[in-house]
Design a protein around this motif. Sequence first.
Motif, PDB file in Angstrom:
ATOM      1  N   GLY A 184       0.810  -1.207   0.000  1.00  0.00           N
ATOM      2  CA  GLY A 184       0.000   0.000   0.000  1.00  0.00           C
ATOM      3  C   GLY A 184       0.843   1.255   0.000  1.00  0.00           C
ATOM      4  O   GLY A 184       2.073   1.214   0.129  1.00  0.00           O
ATOM      5  N   PRO A 185       0.227   2.404  -0.157  1.00  0.00           N
ATOM      6  CA  PRO A 185       0.948   3.682  -0.194  1.00  0.00           C
ATOM      7  C   PRO A 185       1.776   3.907   1.067  1.00  0.00           C
ATOM      8  O   PRO A 185       1.343   3.591   2.180  1.00  0.00           O
ATOM      9  CB  PRO A 185      -0.189   4.711  -0.305  1.00  0.00           C
ATOM     10  N   ARG A 186       2.982   4.436   0.880  1.00  0.00           N
ATOM     11  CA  ARG A 186       3.908   4.659   1.997  1.00  0.00           C
ATOM     12  C   ARG A 186       4.450   6.091   2.000  1.00  0.00           C
ATOM     13  O   ARG A 186       5.547   6.335   2.511  1.00  0.00           O
ATOM     14  CB  ARG A 186       5.073   3.672   1.906  1.00  0.00           C
ATOM     15  N   VAL A 187       3.727   7.012   1.410  1.00  0.00           N
ATOM     16  CA  VAL A 187       4.213   8.399   1.365  1.00  0.00           C
ATOM     17  C   VAL A 187       3.789   9.070   2.669  1.00  0.00           C
ATOM     18  O   VAL A 187       2.756   9.728   2.756  1.00  0.00           O
ATOM     19  CB  VAL A 187       3.664   9.148   0.140  1.00  0.00           C
ATOM     20  N   ASN A 188       4.608   8.870   3.690  1.00  0.00           N
ATOM     21  CA  ASN A 188       4.320   9.419   5.003  1.00  0.00           C
ATOM     22  C   ASN A 188       5.634   9.625   5.752  1.00  0.00           C
ATOM     23  O   ASN A 188       6.673   9.057   5.381  1.00  0.00           O
ATOM     24  CB  ASN A 188       3.382   8.489   5.785  1.00  0.00           C
ATOM     25  N   PRO A 189       5.633  10.454   6.791  1.00  0.00           N
ATOM     26  CA  PRO A 189       6.883  10.748   7.504  1.00  0.00           C
ATOM     27  C   PRO A 189       7.595   9.519   8.040  1.00  0.00           C
ATOM     28  O   PRO A 189       8.824   9.439   8.010  1.00  0.00           O
ATOM     29  CB  PRO A 189       6.417  11.678   8.630  1.00  0.00           C
ATOM     30  N   GLN A 190       6.840   8.529   8.524  1.00  0.00           N
ATOM     31  CA  GLN A 190       7.462   7.341   9.103  1.00  0.00           C
ATOM     32  C   GLN A 190       8.251   6.559   8.048  1.00  0.00           C
ATOM     33  O   GLN A 190       9.380   6.120   8.288  1.00  0.00           O
ATOM     34  CB  GLN A 190       6.390   6.437   9.736  1.00  0.00           C
ATOM     35  N   ALA A 191       7.652   6.389   6.869  1.00  0.00           N
ATOM     36  CA  ALA A 191       8.335   5.650   5.798  1.00  0.00           C
ATOM     37  C   ALA A 191       9.553   6.419   5.301  1.00  0.00           C
ATOM     38  O   ALA A 191      10.600   5.821   5.024  1.00  0.00           O
ATOM     39  CB  ALA A 191       7.363   5.388   4.649  1.00  0.00           C
ATOM     40  N   ILE A 192       9.422   7.726   5.178  1.00  0.00           N
ATOM     41  CA  ILE A 192      10.563   8.543   4.748  1.00  0.00           C
ATOM     42  C   ILE A 192      11.720   8.384   5.727  1.00  0.00           C
ATOM     43  O   ILE A 192      12.875   8.170   5.335  1.00  0.00           O
ATOM     44  CB  ILE A 192      10.146  10.019   4.628  1.00  0.00           C
ATOM     45  N   ARG A 193      11.397   8.484   7.013  1.00  0.00           N
ATOM     46  CA  ARG A 193      12.429   8.386   8.056  1.00  0.00           C
ATOM     47  C   ARG A 193      13.111   7.021   8.005  1.00  0.00           C
ATOM     48  O   ARG A 193      14.351   6.921   8.051  1.00  0.00           O
ATOM     49  CB  ARG A 193      11.761   8.619   9.409  1.00  0.00           C
ATOM     50  N   LYS A 194      12.314   5.956   7.912  1.00  0.00           N
ATOM     51  CA  LYS A 194      12.863   4.601   7.877  1.00  0.00           C
ATOM     52  C   LYS A 194      13.723   4.379   6.638  1.00  0.00           C
ATOM     53  O   LYS A 194      14.859   3.884   6.722  1.00  0.00           O
ATOM     54  CB  LYS A 194      11.714   3.589   7.892  1.00  0.00           C
ATOM     55  N   ASP A 195      13.203   4.735   5.470  1.00  0.00           N
ATOM     56  CA  ASP A 195      13.918   4.464   4.223  1.00  0.00           C
ATOM     57  C   ASP A 195      15.218   5.266   4.138  1.00  0.00           C
ATOM     58  O   ASP A 195      16.244   4.753   3.690  1.00  0.00           O
ATOM     59  CB  ASP A 195      13.027   4.784   3.018  1.00  0.00           C
ATOM     60  N   LEU A 196      15.182   6.522   4.561  1.00  0.00           N
ATOM     61  CA  LEU A 196      16.398   7.337   4.503  1.00  0.00           C
ATOM     62  C   LEU A 196      17.466   6.772   5.426  1.00  0.00           C
ATOM     63  O   LEU A 196      18.636   6.652   5.031  1.00  0.00           O
ATOM     64  CB  LEU A 196      16.079   8.785   4.868  1.00  0.00           C
ATOM     65  N   LYS A 197      17.085   6.410   6.630  1.00  0.00           N
ATOM     66  CA  LYS A 197      18.058   5.843   7.578  1.00  0.00           C
ATOM     67  C   LYS A 197      18.707   4.603   6.988  1.00  0.00           C
ATOM     68  O   LYS A 197      19.944   4.436   7.042  1.00  0.00           O
ATOM     69  CB  LYS A 197      17.361   5.511   8.892  1.00  0.00           C
ATOM     70  N   GLU A 198      17.906   3.717   6.425  1.00  0.00           N
ATOM     71  CA  GLU A 198      18.449   2.485   5.868  1.00  0.00           C
ATOM     72  C   GLU A 198      19.288   2.766   4.622  1.00  0.00           C
ATOM     73  O   GLU A 198      20.316   2.105   4.404  1.00  0.00           O
ATOM     74  CB  GLU A 198      17.313   1.522   5.550  1.00  0.00           C
ATOM     75  N   SER A 199      18.880   3.730   3.800  1.00  0.00           N
ATOM     76  CA  SER A 199      19.671   4.073   2.616  1.00  0.00           C
ATOM     77  C   SER A 199      21.048   4.595   3.004  1.00  0.00           C
ATOM     78  O   SER A 199      22.061   4.219   2.401  1.00  0.00           O
ATOM     79  CB  SER A 199      18.934   5.116   1.769  1.00  0.00           C
ATOM     80  N   LEU A 200      21.112   5.437   4.013  1.00  0.00           N
ATOM     81  CA  LEU A 200      22.402   5.970   4.465  1.00  0.00           C
ATOM     82  C   LEU A 200      23.297   4.841   4.967  1.00  0.00           C
ATOM     83  O   LEU A 200      24.503   4.817   4.680  1.00  0.00           O
ATOM     84  CB  LEU A 200      22.189   7.017   5.558  1.00  0.00           C
ATOM     85  N   GLU A 201      22.708   3.896   5.691  1.00  0.00           N
ATOM     86  CA  GLU A 201      23.490   2.760   6.190  1.00  0.00           C
ATOM     87  C   GLU A 201      24.017   1.915   5.039  1.00  0.00           C
ATOM     88  O   GLU A 201      25.184   1.496   5.036  1.00  0.00           O
ATOM     89  CB  GLU A 201      22.628   1.904   7.123  1.00  0.00           C
ATOM     90  N   ARG A 202      23.189   1.663   4.055  1.00  0.00           N
ATOM     91  CA  ARG A 202      23.603   0.835   2.915  1.00  0.00           C
ATOM     92  C   ARG A 202      24.693   1.523   2.099  1.00  0.00           C
ATOM     93  O   ARG A 202      25.629   0.875   1.628  1.00  0.00           O
ATOM     94  CB  ARG A 202      22.396   0.542   2.025  1.00  0.00           C
TER      95      ARG A 202
END
Length: 312
Positions: free
Chosen positions: A86-104
């Motif tokens: 489902g749609p994930r355009v929300n602050p929680q998803a942004i926060r999670k995805d950015l954190k994981e992208s920086l780690e990767r």
Amino acid sequence: MKYIQIQGVDKKISRLFMGTGDLRKLEDPQRIMLDAYIQAGGNAFDTAHQYRGKELVLGQWLAETGLREQLVILTKGAHHDDGSPGPRVNPQAIRKDLKESLERLGTDYVDLYALHRDDPTVEVGPIIEELNEHLQARTIRAIGASNWSHKRIQEANEYAASRNLTGFSFNSPNLSLAKPLEARWAGAISADEAACEWHVKNQLPLLAWSAQAGGFFSGNFSPDNRTDEEMVRVYYSDNNWERYRRAVKLAEEKGVTPIQIALAYVLYQPFPTCAIIGPRNPEEFYSSIESMNLELSPREVEWLDLKVEDIQ
């Protein structure tokens, strides 16, 4: 190599972004490609949280080469098909995805961060406010949208301006000489005539994905060859075949190939553009460099796009 500037990023940005969709392992063919790109002056990479494993491979290469501070990294997050359904355009998803992208990626910031999809039912305010928190924290240098309509981008930027916040400083939809009949993937947005007019007016940089229309102008397709179902579904139309014929004609006159003409079309728009490319070998990469250095007149661009009937 030619370059542009994007507000918020203090580095010049090469007009050819190296896509990472085919980056699997750091083996010789891919290393050779990456080395050729750097040697030619390229410095911008496109990746995404949703591209399975690509950020990890790019991060490994960044660590090995020590080039991180010289390069511009664009990554994307909040894709619908990444993490939960489902749609994930929300602050929680942004926060999670950015954190994981920086780690990767093995970095503490990305130069460019784009929302990979849109959810028009979500108000722009909380999204802009969340992204501004990361701008203030310096984990992002500039924010943008991928596969958002220009109207939604306008709405978001008006919200930002009204509250003294930073809005989107780039857009990354599809833009190519071949016009899609329908979205290539669910939720994907292509810049239509209205969007291009908006970009002309606002001069917002556009980073075009699938700038060569999946190889439509390569000569590997024809109206009678319908074996590639996706290509038929998205690009097979009378107008696109006429664009192909015109690209062939102009390529013959300039001593290049039709696919080079198609890429040059994207780079000669009347607003700032970059093209995200995915060459499979150095020859295809150098073909893209030649495309960047081609010269197309505004009249030739209009003629290729069927807006006028002759070049003169």
